[in-house]
Write a protein that holds these residues in place. Structure first.
Motif, PDB file in Angstrom:
ATOM      1  N   ALA A 122      -2.972 -26.296   0.700  1.00 34.36           N
ATOM      2  CA  ALA A 122      -1.955 -27.142   1.338  1.00 34.36           C
ATOM      3  C   ALA A 122      -1.056 -26.351   2.290  1.00 34.36           C
ATOM      4  O   ALA A 122      -0.445 -26.917   3.188  1.00 34.36           O
ATOM      5  CB  ALA A 122      -1.111 -27.842   0.276  1.00 34.36           C
ATOM      6  N   MET A 123      -1.009 -25.031   2.098  1.00 35.44           N
ATOM      7  CA  MET A 123      -0.261 -24.179   3.035  1.00 35.44           C
ATOM      8  C   MET A 123      -1.075 -23.932   4.311  1.00 35.44           C
ATOM      9  O   MET A 123      -0.607 -23.298   5.251  1.00 35.44           O
ATOM     10  CB  MET A 123       0.073 -22.844   2.373  1.00 35.44           C
ATOM     11  N   GLU A 124      -2.313 -24.431   4.313  1.00 34.82           N
ATOM     12  CA  GLU A 124      -3.234 -24.323   5.444  1.00 34.82           C
ATOM     13  C   GLU A 124      -3.337 -22.887   5.960  1.00 34.82           C
ATOM     14  O   GLU A 124      -3.095 -22.597   7.132  1.00 34.82           O
ATOM     15  CB  GLU A 124      -2.851 -25.353   6.517  1.00 34.82           C
ATOM     16  N   PRO A 125      -3.709 -21.972   5.030  1.00 32.44           N
ATOM     17  CA  PRO A 125      -3.835 -20.568   5.414  1.00 32.44           C
ATOM     18  C   PRO A 125      -5.085 -20.322   6.247  1.00 32.44           C
ATOM     19  O   PRO A 125      -5.991 -21.155   6.284  1.00 32.44           O
ATOM     20  CB  PRO A 125      -3.954 -19.859   4.058  1.00 32.44           C
ATOM     21  N   LYS A 126      -5.111 -19.166   6.897  1.00 28.81           N
ATOM     22  CA  LYS A 126      -6.277 -18.804   7.709  1.00 28.81           C
ATOM     23  C   LYS A 126      -7.326 -18.071   6.880  1.00 28.81           C
ATOM     24  O   LYS A 126      -8.488 -17.993   7.258  1.00 28.81           O
ATOM     25  CB  LYS A 126      -5.824 -17.928   8.872  1.00 28.81           C
ATOM     26  N   VAL A 127      -6.884 -17.517   5.756  1.00 27.22           N
ATOM     27  CA  VAL A 127      -7.766 -16.750   4.871  1.00 27.22           C
ATOM     28  C   VAL A 127      -7.433 -17.141   3.434  1.00 27.22           C
ATOM     29  O   VAL A 127      -6.267 -17.367   3.104  1.00 27.22           O
ATOM     30  CB  VAL A 127      -7.512 -15.227   5.035  1.00 27.22           C
ATOM     31  N   LYS A 185      10.952 -10.517   5.975  1.00 30.62           N
ATOM     32  CA  LYS A 185      10.721 -11.799   6.657  1.00 30.62           C
ATOM     33  C   LYS A 185       9.342 -11.823   7.294  1.00 30.62           C
ATOM     34  O   LYS A 185       8.632 -12.814   7.230  1.00 30.62           O
ATOM     35  CB  LYS A 185      11.796 -12.023   7.744  1.00 30.62           C
ATOM     36  N   HIS A 186       8.990 -10.711   7.909  1.00 31.77           N
ATOM     37  CA  HIS A 186       7.692 -10.638   8.581  1.00 31.77           C
ATOM     38  C   HIS A 186       6.557 -10.662   7.561  1.00 31.77           C
ATOM     39  O   HIS A 186       5.537 -11.336   7.754  1.00 31.77           O
ATOM     40  CB  HIS A 186       7.614  -9.366   9.438  1.00 31.77           C
ATOM     41  N   VAL A 187       6.736  -9.933   6.446  1.00 31.18           N
ATOM     42  CA  VAL A 187       5.735  -9.938   5.370  1.00 31.18           C
ATOM     43  C   VAL A 187       5.557 -11.362   4.834  1.00 31.18           C
ATOM     44  O   VAL A 187       4.435 -11.845   4.658  1.00 31.18           O
ATOM     45  CB  VAL A 187       6.134  -8.968   4.230  1.00 31.18           C
ATOM     46  N   ALA A 188       6.683 -12.056   4.602  1.00 33.89           N
ATOM     47  CA  ALA A 188       6.621 -13.425   4.077  1.00 33.89           C
ATOM     48  C   ALA A 188       5.898 -14.360   5.053  1.00 33.89           C
ATOM     49  O   ALA A 188       5.090 -15.199   4.647  1.00 33.89           O
ATOM     50  CB  ALA A 188       8.026 -13.942   3.787  1.00 33.89           C
ATOM     51  N   ALA A 189       6.170 -14.184   6.347  1.00 38.17           N
ATOM     52  CA  ALA A 189       5.530 -15.041   7.362  1.00 38.17           C
ATOM     53  C   ALA A 189       4.021 -14.787   7.408  1.00 38.17           C
ATOM     54  O   ALA A 189       3.226 -15.736   7.440  1.00 38.17           O
ATOM     55  CB  ALA A 189       6.149 -14.792   8.726  1.00 38.17           C
ATOM     56  N   LEU A 190       3.618 -13.510   7.384  1.00 39.96           N
ATOM     57  CA  LEU A 190       2.180 -13.205   7.404  1.00 39.96           C
ATOM     58  C   LEU A 190       1.503 -13.670   6.122  1.00 39.96           C
ATOM     59  O   LEU A 190       0.366 -14.142   6.145  1.00 39.96           O
ATOM     60  CB  LEU A 190       1.963 -11.698   7.571  1.00 39.96           C
ATOM     61  N   ARG A 191       2.225 -13.529   5.018  1.00 44.43           N
ATOM     62  CA  ARG A 191       1.646 -13.898   3.715  1.00 44.43           C
ATOM     63  C   ARG A 191       1.309 -15.383   3.655  1.00 44.43           C
ATOM     64  O   ARG A 191       0.369 -15.772   2.959  1.00 44.43           O
ATOM     65  CB  ARG A 191       2.624 -13.520   2.599  1.00 44.43           C
ATOM     66  N   THR A 192       2.060 -16.211   4.365  1.00 46.65           N
ATOM     67  CA  THR A 192       1.755 -17.657   4.340  1.00 46.65           C
ATOM     68  C   THR A 192       0.397 -17.952   4.962  1.00 46.65           C
ATOM     69  O   THR A 192      -0.173 -19.014   4.737  1.00 46.65           O
ATOM     70  CB  THR A 192       2.829 -18.488   5.082  1.00 46.65           C
ATOM     71  N   GLU A 193      -0.129 -17.006   5.761  1.00 50.49           N
ATOM     72  CA  GLU A 193      -1.445 -17.222   6.383  1.00 50.49           C
ATOM     73  C   GLU A 193      -2.590 -16.820   5.446  1.00 50.49           C
ATOM     74  O   GLU A 193      -3.755 -16.996   5.772  1.00 50.49           O
ATOM     75  CB  GLU A 193      -1.551 -16.407   7.687  1.00 50.49           C
ATOM     76  N   VAL A 194      -2.228 -16.236   4.309  1.00 51.22           N
ATOM     77  CA  VAL A 194      -3.244 -15.727   3.372  1.00 51.22           C
ATOM     78  C   VAL A 194      -3.019 -16.394   2.013  1.00 51.22           C
ATOM     79  O   VAL A 194      -2.154 -15.993   1.250  1.00 51.22           O
ATOM     80  CB  VAL A 194      -3.137 -14.190   3.235  1.00 51.22           C
ATOM     81  N   PRO A 208       0.820  -1.211   0.000  1.00 50.98           N
ATOM     82  CA  PRO A 208       0.000   0.000   0.000  1.00 50.98           C
ATOM     83  C   PRO A 208       0.855   1.263   0.000  1.00 50.98           C
ATOM     84  O   PRO A 208       1.942   1.274   0.583  1.00 50.98           O
ATOM     85  CB  PRO A 208      -0.785  -0.108   1.312  1.00 50.98           C
ATOM     86  N   THR A 209       0.363   2.295  -0.657  1.00 50.81           N
ATOM     87  CA  THR A 209       1.042   3.592  -0.621  1.00 50.81           C
ATOM     88  C   THR A 209       0.866   4.215   0.765  1.00 50.81           C
ATOM     89  O   THR A 209       1.788   4.805   1.316  1.00 50.81           O
ATOM     90  CB  THR A 209       0.464   4.519  -1.713  1.00 50.81           C
ATOM     91  N   SER A 210      -0.332   4.074   1.331  1.00 49.20           N
ATOM     92  CA  SER A 210      -0.567   4.483   2.723  1.00 49.20           C
ATOM     93  C   SER A 210      -1.760   3.705   3.249  1.00 49.20           C
ATOM     94  O   SER A 210      -2.487   3.069   2.496  1.00 49.20           O
ATOM     95  CB  SER A 210      -0.821   5.988   2.816  1.00 49.20           C
ATOM     96  N   GLY A 211      -1.928   3.761   4.579  1.00 46.29           N
ATOM     97  CA  GLY A 211      -2.994   2.978   5.213  1.00 46.29           C
ATOM     98  C   GLY A 211      -2.424   1.692   5.783  1.00 46.29           C
ATOM     99  O   GLY A 211      -1.232   1.404   5.630  1.00 46.29           O
ATOM    100  N   THR A 212      -3.275   0.934   6.463  1.00 48.05           N
ATOM    101  CA  THR A 212      -2.789  -0.280   7.129  1.00 48.05           C
ATOM    102  C   THR A 212      -3.633  -1.500   6.774  1.00 48.05           C
ATOM    103  O   THR A 212      -4.828  -1.397   6.491  1.00 48.05           O
ATOM    104  CB  THR A 212      -2.804  -0.116   8.664  1.00 48.05           C
ATOM    105  N   VAL A 213      -2.951  -2.655   6.809  1.00 44.58           N
ATOM    106  CA  VAL A 213      -3.610  -3.953   6.663  1.00 44.58           C
ATOM    107  C   VAL A 213      -3.177  -4.806   7.851  1.00 44.58           C
ATOM    108  O   VAL A 213      -1.979  -4.926   8.121  1.00 44.58           O
ATOM    109  CB  VAL A 213      -3.201  -4.665   5.355  1.00 44.58           C
ATOM    110  N   LYS A 214      -4.144  -5.376   8.556  1.00 41.82           N
ATOM    111  CA  LYS A 214      -3.824  -6.294   9.652  1.00 41.82           C
ATOM    112  C   LYS A 214      -4.401  -7.659   9.314  1.00 41.82           C
ATOM    113  O   LYS A 214      -5.530  -7.761   8.828  1.00 41.82           O
ATOM    114  CB  LYS A 214      -4.450  -5.831  10.968  1.00 41.82           C
ATOM    115  N   ILE A 215      -3.604  -8.695   9.582  1.00 42.17           N
ATOM    116  CA  ILE A 215      -4.077 -10.072   9.441  1.00 42.17           C
ATOM    117  C   ILE A 215      -4.162 -10.646  10.847  1.00 42.17           C
ATOM    118  O   ILE A 215      -3.152 -10.729  11.546  1.00 42.17           O
ATOM    119  CB  ILE A 215      -3.115 -10.926   8.584  1.00 42.17           C
TER     120      ILE A 215
END
Length: 250
Positions: A161-166, A79-88, A57-64
């Motif tokens: 198979a990645m068993e995401p939450k979303v 690293k943190h983006v990659a870890a959160l992305r695995t949940e989606v 995003p250019t601005s604003g927030t996204v929370k998972i």
């Protein structure tokens, strides 16, 4: 009250001089099926890609699940983006399968590389989800030996198979021949019935009304209207929404 899985606040996305998203606010609860519709160029796919930071995003927030995509020194922490992305999990218009790998190897690859699973554990999970999407007899076929609908079902199995939450679906049927659309929609419908949290961009209006808990209509980078499927499709509040529904139903 159900847990919030996705929270978006004042999300803007600009490409050069072109502002695609103009301040989006959105929350998705656990188990909710949110369907986003709207004309081409309204920002639907860009919004979806911002939800798992394929687009930053250019601005604003996204929370998972209450967790913010982290920044350090003005840049996103990869690293943190990659870890959160695995949940989606995300399923695209194009299947993006590796052409030199069989269906089962395609579904195993990210589990091994990203989830750090053993080959045995990855194979077990891959078999489970390939069977789930109805392709038990196609596990060892290469993408070139599969129809478009079968390839898209492998892509769904790979995301599951990645068993995401979303799960995010970006016009998952738009690249398919009409007679293959149904088989993919049936898989998505089944996931919806099982309670998977989903955000779907689609132009299949009948499907949107059947599967969605909430319909969001986007135009010009903003959310114009949202509501429960029946009232949204049969009694829209805004002229822009009415004009769009009339157009797509003809």
């Amino acid at each position: 009250m159900r847990k919030r899985m996705i929270e978006v606040e004042n999300l803007h996305k600009t490409f050069g001089q072109n502002e695609i998203l103009k301040g989006i606010d959105l929350s998705v609860s656990q188990g909710e099926k949110v369907v986003i519709i709207g004309p081409s160029g309204s920002g639907k796919s860009t919004l979806l890609r911002c939800l798992n930071y394929l687009e930053q995003p250019t601005s604003g927030t996204v929370k998972i699940e209450g967790e913010l995509f982290q920044k350090s020194g003005g840049k996103y922490n990869e690293k943190h983006v990659a870890a959160l992305r695995t949940e989606v999990g995300m399923v695209f218009q194009r299947f993006n399968l590796f052409p030199t790998m069989t269906a089962i190897d395609n579904v195993m690859a990210a589990q091994i590389k990203i989830r750090k699973k053993s080959k045995e554990a990855a194979r077990e999970t891959a078999e489970k989800y390939i069977k789930k999407v109805g392709l038990a007899d196609r596990m060892n076929h290469y993408p070139s030996q599969l129809s478009g609908g079968q390839q898209q079902r492998v892509a769904i199995a790979r995301a599951l198979a990645m068993e995401p939450k979303v799960m995010l679906f970006d016009e998952a049927t738009s690249a398919l021949d009409p007679e293959l659309v149904g088989e993919v929609l049936n898989v998505i419908r089944e996931l919806a019935e099982e309670g998977m949290t989903m955000v779907l961009v689609t132009h299949e209006m009948k499907f949107a009304e059947e599967v969605g808990d909430r319909i969001i209509f986007m135009d010009g980078g903003v959310i114009v209207e949202e509501g429960p499927p029946h009232s949204f499709f049969h009694n829209p509040q805004f002229e822009r929404t009415r004009a769009f529904i009339k157009k797509v139903n003809h």
